[in-house]
Write a protein that holds these residues in place. Sequence first.
Motif, short mmCIF file in Angstrom:
data_model
loop_
_atom_site.label_atom_id
_atom_site.label_comp_id
_atom_site.label_asym_id
_atom_site.label_seq_id
_atom_site.Cartn_x
_atom_site.Cartn_y
_atom_site.Cartn_z
N ARG A 1 44.38 44.27 40.78
CA ARG A 1 44.23 42.93 41.15
C ARG A 1 44.86 42.55 42.65
O ARG A 1 44.15 41.96 43.52
N MET B 1 42.59 40.89 45.43
CA MET B 1 43.11 39.70 46.31
C MET B 1 43.46 39.75 47.75
O MET B 1 42.99 38.85 48.49
N SER C 1 38.85 39.32 35.29
CA SER C 1 38.77 37.95 34.92
C SER C 1 39.74 37.43 34.05
O SER C 1 39.67 36.18 33.60
N PRO D 1 43.22 35.51 32.98
CA PRO D 1 44.79 35.09 33.78
C PRO D 1 45.80 36.07 34.17
O PRO D 1 45.96 36.96 33.28
N ASN E 1 47.83 27.83 33.97
CA ASN E 1 47.64 28.58 35.07
C ASN E 1 46.48 29.52 34.74
O ASN E 1 46.76 30.71 34.05
N HIS E 2 45.20 29.19 35.22
CA HIS E 2 43.94 30.12 34.56
C HIS E 2 43.60 30.90 35.95
O HIS E 2 42.40 31.45 35.71
N GLN E 3 44.28 31.27 36.96
CA GLN E 3 43.96 31.71 38.02
C GLN E 3 43.71 33.35 37.70
O GLN E 3 44.25 33.78 37.09
N THR E 4 42.39 33.82 38.38
CA THR E 4 42.14 35.15 38.16
C THR E 4 41.96 35.67 39.46
O THR E 4 42.04 35.08 40.48
N GLN F 1 38.36 34.90 40.98
CA GLN F 1 37.79 33.69 41.38
C GLN F 1 37.25 33.43 42.99
O GLN F 1 38.38 33.80 43.43
N LYS G 1 35.64 34.80 45.09
CA LYS G 1 35.61 36.13 45.79
C LYS G 1 34.23 36.50 46.16
O LYS G 1 33.53 36.73 45.10
N GLN H 1 32.78 33.29 38.13
CA GLN H 1 32.98 32.41 39.37
C GLN H 1 33.44 33.12 40.64
O GLN H 1 34.10 32.55 41.50
#
Length: 182
Positions: free
Chosen positions: A61, A65, A93, A95, A102-105, A108, A110, A138
């Motif tokens: 991850r 990122m 995908s 969280p 907070n549903h950030q992956t 998203q 990218k 996404q």
Amino acid sequence: MKKILFILGSLREKSFNKQVAQYVETLLEGKAEVKWLSFTDVPFMNQDIEFPTPEPVARVRKEVMESDALWVFTPEYNYSYPALVKNLFDWLSRPMTTDPNNHQTAIQGKPVMLTGMGGKNKTWDCREKLTALLDFLQAKVLTPQAGLMVNVEAWADNKVVLTDEQKEELKKQVESLLISLE
């Protein structure tokens, strides 16, 4: 310099897609920094082990990122993408915290470029299904995609020989990716 993270959808040492990725890496020399994602140690997605996040998942991850874009090079398995690729994107995908607000992956938004080398189908079904998955997650799937048919001799000697037309397709992908990151 922009950072491009290469994702290889094949475990085979002499993978056709690995050879294509190595060629693309030469096209990106001096234009972007390329890093290859190592993710064979990522466990199968399982909510029972999701938290605390397994170390290989946290590492992957973080690398995703920290990159400006992903470039997936993958074969087609049974008219779809390999399980190795699906498992990676399943983890990306999810969280990253247990906070229900907070549903950030990691995936998203990218940018993702897709290239596949295979048989006569030129990985069409694989790329179509992978595009649908990435859209759902996404991510930002870039165009053009490249579907390449492997030279017949490679099935016996494992040596990919790209045609001038295929090299041009890959050059267009490089140009498109770099423009999208400006």
